[in-house]
Design a protein around this motif. Sequence first.
Motif, PDB file in Angstrom:
ATOM      1  N   GLN A  34      52.705 -19.295   9.581  1.00 36.17           N
ATOM      2  CA  GLN A  34      51.788 -19.538   8.002  1.00 36.17           C
ATOM      3  C   GLN A  34      50.542 -17.501   9.348  1.00 36.17           C
ATOM      4  OE1 GLN A  34      50.558 -19.703   5.605  1.00 36.17           O
ATOM      5  NE2 GLN A  34      52.164 -21.474   4.911  1.00 36.17           N
ATOM      6  N   LEU A  35      50.399 -18.200   9.999  1.00 34.47           N
ATOM      7  CA  LEU A  35      49.374 -17.059  10.709  1.00 34.47           C
ATOM      8  C   LEU A  35      50.223 -15.767  11.461  1.00 34.47           C
ATOM      9  CD1 LEU A  35      47.980 -19.779  13.047  1.00 34.47           C
ATOM     10  CD2 LEU A  35      46.199 -18.584  11.767  1.00 34.47           C
ATOM     11  N   ARG A  36      51.334 -16.089  11.828  1.00 33.57           N
ATOM     12  CA  ARG A  36      52.178 -14.575  11.247  1.00 33.57           C
ATOM     13  C   ARG A  36      52.556 -14.246  10.503  1.00 33.57           C
ATOM     14  NH1 ARG A  36      57.421 -16.964  15.451  1.00 33.57           N
ATOM     15  NH2 ARG A  36      56.515 -16.821  17.754  1.00 33.57           N
ATOM     16  N   GLY A  37      51.714 -14.669   9.282  1.00 30.30           N
ATOM     17  CA  GLY A  37      52.700 -14.255   7.630  1.00 30.30           C
ATOM     18  C   GLY A  37      53.932 -13.942   7.589  1.00 30.30           C
ATOM     19  N   GLU A  38      54.715 -15.129   7.946  1.00 31.20           N
ATOM     20  CA  GLU A  38      56.071 -15.272   8.228  1.00 31.20           C
ATOM     21  C   GLU A  38      56.666 -16.226   7.222  1.00 31.20           C
ATOM     22  OE1 GLU A  38      57.471 -14.997  11.699  1.00 31.20           O
ATOM     23  OE2 GLU A  38      56.680 -12.944  12.519  1.00 31.20           O
ATOM     24  N   ALA A  39      55.598 -17.863   6.352  1.00 29.52           N
ATOM     25  CA  ALA A  39      56.055 -18.626   5.831  1.00 29.52           C
ATOM     26  C   ALA A  39      57.059 -18.650   4.836  1.00 29.52           C
ATOM     27  CB  ALA A  39      54.773 -19.745   5.788  1.00 29.52           C
ATOM     28  N   ALA A  40      57.710 -19.517   4.103  1.00 24.52           N
ATOM     29  CA  ALA A  40      58.340 -19.322   3.042  1.00 24.52           C
ATOM     30  C   ALA A  40      57.425 -19.498   2.194  1.00 24.52           C
ATOM     31  CB  ALA A  40      59.346 -20.626   3.194  1.00 24.52           C
ATOM     32  N   LEU A  46      45.072 -29.798  17.203  1.00 23.97           N
ATOM     33  CA  LEU A  46      44.213 -27.686  17.705  1.00 23.97           C
ATOM     34  C   LEU A  46      43.397 -27.068  16.818  1.00 23.97           C
ATOM     35  CD1 LEU A  46      48.446 -27.573  18.724  1.00 23.97           C
ATOM     36  CD2 LEU A  46      46.770 -28.440  20.498  1.00 23.97           C
ATOM     37  N   VAL A  47      43.376 -25.529  17.059  1.00 27.57           N
ATOM     38  CA  VAL A  47      42.886 -24.374  16.555  1.00 27.57           C
ATOM     39  C   VAL A  47      43.369 -24.136  17.231  1.00 27.57           C
ATOM     40  CG1 VAL A  47      41.083 -23.905  15.419  1.00 27.57           C
ATOM     41  CG2 VAL A  47      40.382 -25.493  15.621  1.00 27.57           C
ATOM     42  N   LEU A  48      44.065 -23.087  16.017  1.00 21.46           N
ATOM     43  CA  LEU A  48      45.095 -22.276  16.566  1.00 21.46           C
ATOM     44  C   LEU A  48      44.969 -21.210  15.795  1.00 21.46           C
ATOM     45  CD1 LEU A  48      48.771 -23.630  16.510  1.00 21.46           C
ATOM     46  CD2 LEU A  48      47.374 -23.065  18.250  1.00 21.46           C
ATOM     47  N   SER A  49      44.915 -19.489  15.654  1.00 20.59           N
ATOM     48  CA  SER A  49      44.705 -18.167  15.585  1.00 20.59           C
ATOM     49  C   SER A  49      45.697 -16.794  16.002  1.00 20.59           C
ATOM     50  CB  SER A  49      43.116 -17.826  16.215  1.00 20.59           C
ATOM     51  OG  SER A  49      42.699 -16.914  14.927  1.00 20.59           O
ATOM     52  N   ASN A  50      45.479 -15.913  14.555  1.00 21.33           N
ATOM     53  CA  ASN A  50      46.176 -14.267  15.254  1.00 21.33           C
ATOM     54  C   ASN A  50      44.876 -14.135  15.930  1.00 21.33           C
ATOM     55  OD1 ASN A  50      45.060 -13.890  12.993  1.00 21.33           O
ATOM     56  ND2 ASN A  50      46.456 -13.838  11.647  1.00 21.33           N
ATOM     57  N   ARG A  51      44.299 -13.862  16.556  1.00 15.84           N
ATOM     58  CA  ARG A  51      43.088 -13.494  17.007  1.00 15.84           C
ATOM     59  C   ARG A  51      42.618 -13.736  17.884  1.00 15.84           C
ATOM     60  NH1 ARG A  51      40.370 -10.068  12.066  1.00 15.84           N
ATOM     61  NH2 ARG A  51      42.538  -9.487  10.659  1.00 15.84           N
ATOM     62  N   ARG A  52      42.198 -13.062  19.008  1.00 13.92           N
ATOM     63  CA  ARG A  52      41.664 -13.115  20.243  1.00 13.92           C
ATOM     64  C   ARG A  52      40.233 -13.201  20.364  1.00 13.92           C
ATOM     65  NH1 ARG A  52      43.247 -11.839  25.958  1.00 13.92           N
ATOM     66  NH2 ARG A  52      42.062 -13.763  26.021  1.00 13.92           N
ATOM     67  N   PRO A 104      57.284  -7.816  23.709  1.00 14.70           N
ATOM     68  CA  PRO A 104      57.939  -7.024  22.493  1.00 14.70           C
ATOM     69  C   PRO A 104      57.265  -7.655  21.003  1.00 14.70           C
ATOM     70  CG  PRO A 104      59.609  -7.144  24.120  1.00 14.70           C
ATOM     71  CD  PRO A 104      58.940  -7.757  24.703  1.00 14.70           C
ATOM     72  N   SER A 105      56.891  -8.698  21.135  1.00 17.82           N
ATOM     73  CA  SER A 105      56.359  -9.886  19.940  1.00 17.82           C
ATOM     74  C   SER A 105      54.608  -9.672  20.202  1.00 17.82           C
ATOM     75  CB  SER A 105      57.339 -10.687  20.299  1.00 17.82           C
ATOM     76  OG  SER A 105      57.059 -11.604  21.528  1.00 17.82           O
ATOM     77  N   ALA A 106      54.154  -9.032  20.555  1.00 19.54           N
ATOM     78  CA  ALA A 106      52.737  -9.289  20.911  1.00 19.54           C
ATOM     79  C   ALA A 106      52.243  -9.289  19.635  1.00 19.54           C
ATOM     80  CB  ALA A 106      52.036  -8.246  21.518  1.00 19.54           C
ATOM     81  N   GLU A 107      52.424  -8.793  18.957  1.00 20.91           N
ATOM     82  CA  GLU A 107      51.484  -8.257  17.286  1.00 20.91           C
ATOM     83  C   GLU A 107      51.993 -10.023  16.807  1.00 20.91           C
ATOM     84  OE1 GLU A 107      49.815  -6.349  16.084  1.00 20.91           O
ATOM     85  OE2 GLU A 107      50.184  -5.401  18.806  1.00 20.91           O
ATOM     86  N   ARG A 108      52.843 -11.083  16.983  1.00 27.64           N
ATOM     87  CA  ARG A 108      52.839 -11.772  16.773  1.00 27.64           C
ATOM     88  C   ARG A 108      52.652 -13.268  17.523  1.00 27.64           C
ATOM     89  NH1 ARG A 108      58.537 -12.944  16.921  1.00 27.64           N
ATOM     90  NH2 ARG A 108      58.535 -14.128  14.921  1.00 27.64           N
ATOM     91  N   ALA A 109      51.993 -12.599  18.858  1.00 27.05           N
ATOM     92  CA  ALA A 109      51.337 -14.432  19.347  1.00 27.05           C
ATOM     93  C   ALA A 109      49.931 -14.902  18.861  1.00 27.05           C
ATOM     94  CB  ALA A 109      50.673 -13.501  20.788  1.00 27.05           C
ATOM     95  N   VAL A 110      49.899 -16.368  18.900  1.00 30.41           N
ATOM     96  CA  VAL A 110      49.640 -17.324  18.039  1.00 30.41           C
ATOM     97  C   VAL A 110      48.520 -17.813  19.014  1.00 30.41           C
ATOM     98  CG1 VAL A 110      48.913 -19.040  17.144  1.00 30.41           C
ATOM     99  CG2 VAL A 110      50.091 -17.360  15.505  1.00 30.41           C
ATOM    100  N   TYR A 111      46.900 -17.722  19.226  1.00 30.17           N
ATOM    101  CA  TYR A 111      46.365 -17.960  20.550  1.00 30.17           C
ATOM    102  C   TYR A 111      45.920 -19.730  19.983  1.00 30.17           C
ATOM    103  CZ  TYR A 111      46.966 -13.177  20.778  1.00 30.17           C
ATOM    104  OH  TYR A 111      47.477 -11.725  21.005  1.00 30.17           O
ATOM    105  N   ALA A 156      48.918 -18.385  24.580  1.00 30.14           N
ATOM    106  CA  ALA A 156      49.339 -17.762  23.666  1.00 30.14           C
ATOM    107  C   ALA A 156      50.469 -18.455  23.383  1.00 30.14           C
ATOM    108  CB  ALA A 156      49.751 -16.257  23.870  1.00 30.14           C
ATOM    109  N   ILE A 157      50.728 -18.517  22.144  1.00 30.75           N
ATOM    110  CA  ILE A 157      52.220 -18.817  21.263  1.00 30.75           C
ATOM    111  C   ILE A 157      53.371 -17.768  21.689  1.00 30.75           C
ATOM    112  CG2 ILE A 157      53.446 -20.358  20.294  1.00 30.75           C
ATOM    113  CD1 ILE A 157      51.019 -22.191  19.649  1.00 30.75           C
ATOM    114  N   VAL A 158      53.810 -17.618  22.394  1.00 32.56           N
ATOM    115  CA  VAL A 158      54.986 -16.583  22.218  1.00 32.56           C
ATOM    116  C   VAL A 158      56.186 -16.670  21.608  1.00 32.56           C
ATOM    117  CG1 VAL A 158      53.239 -15.001  23.978  1.00 32.56           C
ATOM    118  CG2 VAL A 158      55.173 -16.294  24.486  1.00 32.56           C
ATOM    119  N   GLY A 159      56.708 -17.959  21.367  1.00 29.65           N
ATOM    120  CA  GLY A 159      57.940 -18.682  20.664  1.00 29.65           C
ATOM    121  C   GLY A 159      57.645 -19.270  19.925  1.00 29.65           C
ATOM    122  N   ALA A 160      58.396 -19.201  18.864  1.00 27.07           N
ATOM    123  CA  ALA A 160      58.794 -20.680  18.039  1.00 27.07           C
ATOM    124  C   ALA A 160      59.598 -20.126  16.414  1.00 27.07           C
ATOM    125  CB  ALA A 160      56.900 -20.492  17.430  1.00 27.07           C
ATOM    126  N   ALA A 161      60.167 -21.322  17.165  1.00 28.21           N
ATOM    127  CA  ALA A 161      61.139 -21.390  16.647  1.00 28.21           C
ATOM    128  C   ALA A 161      61.765 -23.107  16.046  1.00 28.21           C
ATOM    129  CB  ALA A 161      62.972 -20.871  16.620  1.00 28.21           C
TER     130      ALA A 161
END
Length: 387
Positions: free
Chosen positions: A350-356, A380-386, A229-236, A12-17
């Motif tokens: 986009q996968l977190r629903g946080e895009a401008a 890469l293929v990324l998803s917000n769901r396992r 604490p950020s588990a709901e925002r993980a990208v897989y 999982a990608i758990v931090g992105a900035a």
Amino acid sequence: MTTTSMHQGNIAIVGAAETEHIGIVPDVSMIHLHTGAARRAIADAGIDISEIDGVATAGPTAIEVADMLGIRPRWADGTMLGGCSFMALVRHASAAIASGAANVVLVTHGESGRSRVGVPNYSHSPSSMGGQFEAPFGALAPYSSFTTPVLAFMKSRGFTREDLAEVVVSQRLWAMPNERAQRRSPIDVEGVLCAPPIAYPFTRDMCCVVTDAGGALVLMSAERARDLPSAERAVYVLGSGEGTESVIVSQMDDLESFGPFRRGAEEAFETAGVTHDDIDHVMFYDAFAHLPLYMLEDTGFVGKGESADFYRDGHTRPGGKLPINTQGGGLSYTHSGMYGMFAIQEAVRQLRGEAAVQVPDVQTSFVQGVGMMFGAGGSLVLSNRRP
């Protein structure tokens, strides 16, 4: 030590900035763009920096970045594939975590591409392949090196400069509402074609912006991510692929189609266990306007010769059936020199629903990078769901 699959959502990608500021940032050096983005990504993950035992980057060494942050990693990766290094580093970090070689990996990027603060002097060695066989003919920079393949690509398909301009127009529509985008003015095909010429067939707006910027990612196992604490925002990470070809553009295996796009994407889809119909959102590395056209065809979203019509028909624009480069891309958002990190950052947002400029209901994103002109590719293929 445990061993598991590096794909199928086990990592999982758990931090992105990104750095606080992008664009023209003359008071921040290259290395501090790395560390600034890293600290923001670590805070985004909600972990302590002491948990990081793996560091990966391209440009400065992983040793230098780790030392600046006070990290003593047991795993380091300095893979340099140009702009797509970060797609490969996410793939390599996933493999390291899956194998137990590292538990938490930090991937960083930072370039003072515009202000040139703390950046080594650029030199084009006359003994290199490019120095011997391309530079004497004027291929001294990306915009002039790319002209040969793009003209061959356009001729083979009957594409025109208007088709290149359609790519710019589509992406500008995404950039206009995005306050961090560097080019936000409305533009049409005629406006793109009338912009100052750079190197035929490119005008200014067909070439990426040149900026100062940084970005960073934090990866760990999906099992470990569940406790954050950020588990709901993980990208897989569902799937990945990479590949390389010639070190100079003139020696591409095929000027009209790039092998690492085809092979990397095929492996990414295969390892992810998804099809093109499962993809809701796409990020294509777009240093120049022709690259998304190559990528659409080579990654299999459309057939040979169909990419220009796909753009012209509006499928990639806001409201289209395949949103592409939704923060404005390298052509309008930012491009510090190696853009790949910023394509991944936008996919995560986009996968977190946080895009401008948020696309509704994004569950799966495909990211395609290019590096060293047409020298390397990463997918890469990324998803917000396992799965």
